[in-house]
Design a protein around this motif. Structure first.
Motif, PDB file in Angstrom:
ATOM      1  N   ALA A  80      -5.526  -4.670  -8.104  1.00  0.00           N
ATOM      2  CA  ALA A  80      -4.190  -5.136  -8.522  1.00  0.00           C
ATOM      3  C   ALA A  80      -3.211  -5.082  -7.344  1.00  0.00           C
ATOM      4  O   ALA A  80      -2.356  -5.966  -7.184  1.00  0.00           O
ATOM      5  N   LEU A  81      -3.364  -4.059  -6.504  1.00  0.00           N
ATOM      6  CA  LEU A  81      -2.503  -3.956  -5.314  1.00  0.00           C
ATOM      7  C   LEU A  81      -2.783  -5.120  -4.367  1.00  0.00           C
ATOM      8  O   LEU A  81      -1.871  -5.766  -3.843  1.00  0.00           O
ATOM      9  N   LEU A  82      -4.075  -5.367  -4.160  1.00  0.00           N
ATOM     10  CA  LEU A  82      -4.460  -6.435  -3.223  1.00  0.00           C
ATOM     11  C   LEU A  82      -3.990  -7.789  -3.728  1.00  0.00           C
ATOM     12  O   LEU A  82      -3.564  -8.644  -2.951  1.00  0.00           O
ATOM     13  N   ARG A  83      -4.020  -7.980  -5.054  1.00  0.00           N
ATOM     14  CA  ARG A  83      -3.541  -9.243  -5.639  1.00  0.00           C
ATOM     15  C   ARG A  83      -2.047  -9.417  -5.379  1.00  0.00           C
ATOM     16  O   ARG A  83      -1.580 -10.519  -5.115  1.00  0.00           O
ATOM     17  N   ARG A  84      -1.316  -8.306  -5.429  1.00  0.00           N
ATOM     18  CA  ARG A  84       0.126  -8.392  -5.157  1.00  0.00           C
ATOM     19  C   ARG A  84       0.367  -8.883  -3.735  1.00  0.00           C
ATOM     20  O   ARG A  84       1.237  -9.715  -3.483  1.00  0.00           O
TER      21      ARG A  84
ATOM     22  N   LEU B 266       0.830  -1.214   0.000  1.00  0.00           N
ATOM     23  CA  LEU B 266       0.000   0.000   0.000  1.00  0.00           C
ATOM     24  C   LEU B 266       0.866   1.268   0.000  1.00  0.00           C
ATOM     25  O   LEU B 266       0.522   2.264  -0.648  1.00  0.00           O
ATOM     26  N   GLN B 267       1.981   1.208   0.702  1.00  0.00           N
ATOM     27  CA  GLN B 267       2.853   2.397   0.756  1.00  0.00           C
ATOM     28  C   GLN B 267       3.535   2.649  -0.577  1.00  0.00           C
ATOM     29  O   GLN B 267       3.923   3.776  -0.862  1.00  0.00           O
ATOM     30  N   SER B 268       3.698   1.580  -1.375  1.00  0.00           N
ATOM     31  CA  SER B 268       4.437   1.771  -2.637  1.00  0.00           C
ATOM     32  C   SER B 268       3.495   2.051  -3.810  1.00  0.00           C
ATOM     33  O   SER B 268       3.913   2.019  -4.962  1.00  0.00           O
ATOM     34  N   ARG B 269       2.206   2.268  -3.525  1.00  0.00           N
ATOM     35  CA  ARG B 269       1.275   2.504  -4.638  1.00  0.00           C
ATOM     36  C   ARG B 269       1.582   3.852  -5.296  1.00  0.00           C
ATOM     37  O   ARG B 269       2.211   4.723  -4.676  1.00  0.00           O
ATOM     38  N   ALA B 270       1.114   3.999  -6.516  1.00  0.00           N
ATOM     39  CA  ALA B 270       1.377   5.239  -7.253  1.00  0.00           C
ATOM     40  C   ALA B 270       0.632   6.397  -6.579  1.00  0.00           C
ATOM     41  O   ALA B 270      -0.376   6.173  -5.906  1.00  0.00           O
ATOM     42  N   PRO B 271       1.136   7.640  -6.759  1.00  0.00           N
ATOM     43  CA  PRO B 271       0.416   8.791  -6.185  1.00  0.00           C
ATOM     44  C   PRO B 271      -1.033   8.773  -6.688  1.00  0.00           C
ATOM     45  O   PRO B 271      -1.246   8.486  -7.817  1.00  0.00           O
ATOM     46  N   ARG B 272      -1.961   8.978  -5.907  1.00  0.00           N
ATOM     47  CA  ARG B 272      -3.399   9.005  -6.245  1.00  0.00           C
ATOM     48  C   ARG B 272      -3.982   7.618  -6.552  1.00  0.00           C
ATOM     49  O   ARG B 272      -5.134   7.512  -6.920  1.00  0.00           O
ATOM     50  N   GLN B 273      -3.164   6.543  -6.453  1.00  0.00           N
ATOM     51  CA  GLN B 273      -3.761   5.210  -6.677  1.00  0.00           C
ATOM     52  C   GLN B 273      -4.592   4.850  -5.445  1.00  0.00           C
ATOM     53  O   GLN B 273      -4.172   5.062  -4.298  1.00  0.00           O
ATOM     54  N   ASP B 274      -5.779   4.320  -5.676  1.00  0.00           N
ATOM     55  CA  ASP B 274      -6.727   3.957  -4.626  1.00  0.00           C
ATOM     56  C   ASP B 274      -6.160   2.803  -3.797  1.00  0.00           C
ATOM     57  O   ASP B 274      -5.625   1.841  -4.351  1.00  0.00           O
ATOM     58  N   CYS B 275      -6.301   2.885  -2.449  1.00  0.00           N
ATOM     59  CA  CYS B 275      -5.803   1.796  -1.584  1.00  0.00           C
ATOM     60  C   CYS B 275      -6.545   0.485  -1.838  1.00  0.00           C
ATOM     61  O   CYS B 275      -6.048  -0.594  -1.509  1.00  0.00           O
ATOM     62  N   GLY B 276      -7.769   0.598  -2.358  1.00  0.00           N
ATOM     63  CA  GLY B 276      -8.558  -0.617  -2.598  1.00  0.00           C
ATOM     64  C   GLY B 276      -8.353  -1.185  -3.995  1.00  0.00           C
ATOM     65  O   GLY B 276      -9.053  -2.129  -4.392  1.00  0.00           O
ATOM     66  N   ASP B 277      -7.401  -0.636  -4.732  1.00  0.00           N
ATOM     67  CA  ASP B 277      -7.138  -1.113  -6.097  1.00  0.00           C
ATOM     68  C   ASP B 277      -6.888  -2.626  -6.074  1.00  0.00           C
ATOM     69  O   ASP B 277      -6.001  -3.112  -5.349  1.00  0.00           O
TER      70      ASP B 277
END
Ligand SMILES: Cc1cc2nc3c(=O)[nH]c(=O)nc-3n(C[C@H](O)[C@H](O)[C@H](O)COP(=O)(O)OP(=O)(O)OC[C@H]3O[C@@H](n4cnc5c(N)ncnc54)[C@H](O)[C@@H]3O)c2cc1C
Length: 399
Positions: free
Chosen positions: A338-342, A325-336
């Protein structure tokens, strides 16, 4: 933060959060800190427990070196009174035959300690203090989850007192009977071991020299973990009828029983706390995530305590989820998604291997077959001579 303030924030319309963490046990509390500077609301059902002023909390954890480093970086570990923690310099594992003996030493793997034993209440109170000092985490406590509504844009977390919190993501760290997991329809495959983990503390006549002892016996796995001074913490994972018989013994009889079962290795024992029993289950979930939702800690997995890995696994979930979550892109939603899949992909192997190993070990030693007895004892004996493999195992457990 008192619950009124939590409600007041909603009325003032400021309850739109980045993340809602449901469950403020060690995993949820550490996660809330690790997610800073995100806007986090932490929902916990029970008010914090006071640290016993006399004696020790009967629940203790063996925390791995990797997780201690993580807790240090969070500003948590340094808050724990050094007089209440005990480094483990060596581990002695005894099978149910004389040839089955294995010793791990921290120095063999170049580590200062294999793990450090800490009381549950001391760890929790250090986490609570760090949260209070941090000042930005909205603490809803005591408060219970009532329902979760998810759609493409957000998640709404409803509490039993009527509070509703909107966020981009909800994380369930609400323990092995997780209400978040149920609300998401994520099924857990549960195996009841039919055992209780009986815990108690003893004073010992002989010094433990920082050694954690474990005996794989016909009636379960007995562990004596070192505490500061001449004290040890017992975890005896044993079939329910035997556990209930142990819990019914008076102080002297229980001490005598544990003294005999531990082959008098630490001399006479004196019971220092009341004994308590915890039912043991192996829980696996096929998925750690759903749309705008993730699980961490015991909500995502619960494992047999014989390897002391349950909370360590949970802290490794926290480290991974926070890093993603900390490494997500600026303005990328925390619930994205693709992030959760990672997060889910990164955690799969550690969770599966740790749970399976603890389960396999407990089954191997629970078996009455002569073949199993030969395999387990000669296996321990053989492993004892394999320095490189031992060092590898220590390094895996130390993560
Ligand atoms: C006998 C025994 C010995 C163990 N020893 C070790 C060890 O040495 N090392 C180790 O790593 N692990 C050990 N474990 C495992 C360890 O106890 C767990 O893995 C750990 O407690 C999990 O932490 P958690 O925060 O995920 O869940 P929990 O500690 O269960 O915390 C969940 C929190 O969620 C809250 N909650 C629940 N439902 C709701 C709701 N609906 N709304 C709001 N809040 C809610 C609860 O009040 C609780 O505070 C042991 C376990 C046992 C049984």
């Amino acid at each position: 933060m008192p619950p009124l303030l939590c409600k007041a924030m909603v009325v003032m319309g400021s309850m739109k959060q980045d993340v809602v963490v449901v469950g403020g046990g060690p995993v949820g509390a550490a996660l809330s800190l690790a997610l800073q500077p995100l806007r986090v609301a932490l929902v916990e059902a029970h008010p914090p427990q006071a640290l016993p002023t006399q004696g020790f909390d009967v629940r203790v954890y063996a925390i791995s070196p990797g997780n201690i480093t993580f807790l240090e970086a969070l500003g948590v570990w340094g808050r724990i009174d050094a007089a209440r923690i005990q480094p483990v310099a060596a581990m002695s594992i005894q099978g149910d035959r004389a040839d089955g003996h294995l010793v791990f030493r921290a120095e063999e793997a170049g580590l200062p300690a294999l793990a450090v034993i800490v009381e549950g209440a001391a760890l929790q109170s250090a986490l609570e203090d760090a949260i209070a000092e941090q000042g930005q985490i909205i603490r809803c406590c005591p408060a219970r989850l009532a329902a979760i509504e998810r759609d493409a844009a957000q998640v709404r977390v409803m509490l039993e007192d009527g509070t509703a919190i909107s966020a981009q993501l909800v994380i369930g760290s609400d323990g092995r009977d997780s209400a978040v997991r149920r609300a998401a329809g994520l099924e857990a495959r549960e195996s009841d071991y039919g055992q209780l983990g009986v815990v108690a503390h003893f004073e010992t006549a002989q010094p433990h020299h920082g050694t954690a002892f474990q005996w794989f016996r016909g009636d379960g796995v007995l562990a004596l973990l070192p505490l500061p001074g001449h004290r040890v913490s017992m975890v005896w994972s044993t079939p329910r009828p035997h556990a209930e018989a142990l819990l019914a013994l008076d102080d002297e009889a229980l001490a005598a029983k544990v003294h005999a079962a531990s082959m008098g290795v630490l001399g006479e024992l004196k019971l220092l706390t009341r004994a308590a029993g915890f039912p043991l289950r192996y829980n696996r979930v096929a998925r750690l995530i759903e749309s705008r939702l993730a699980l961490a800690g015991d909500a995502a997995h619960s494992v047999h305590p014989l390897a002391g890995q349950g909370l360590n696994l949970g802290f490794r979930d926290v480290r991974e989820l926070a890093a993603v979550l900390q490494s997500r892109a600026p303005r990328q939603d925390c619930g994205d998604y693709a992030l959760l899949r990672r997060y889910e992909r990164a955690r799969r192997e550690d969770i599966a291997t740790t749970g399976f190993s603890a389960d396999a070990l407990q089954s191997l030693f629970a078996s009455r077959s002569g073949l199993a007895a030969a395999v387990r004892n000669s296996g321990l004996g053989a492993l004892n001579g394999l320095t490189a493999l031992k060092s590898l195992l220590i390094r895996h457990a130390a993560a």
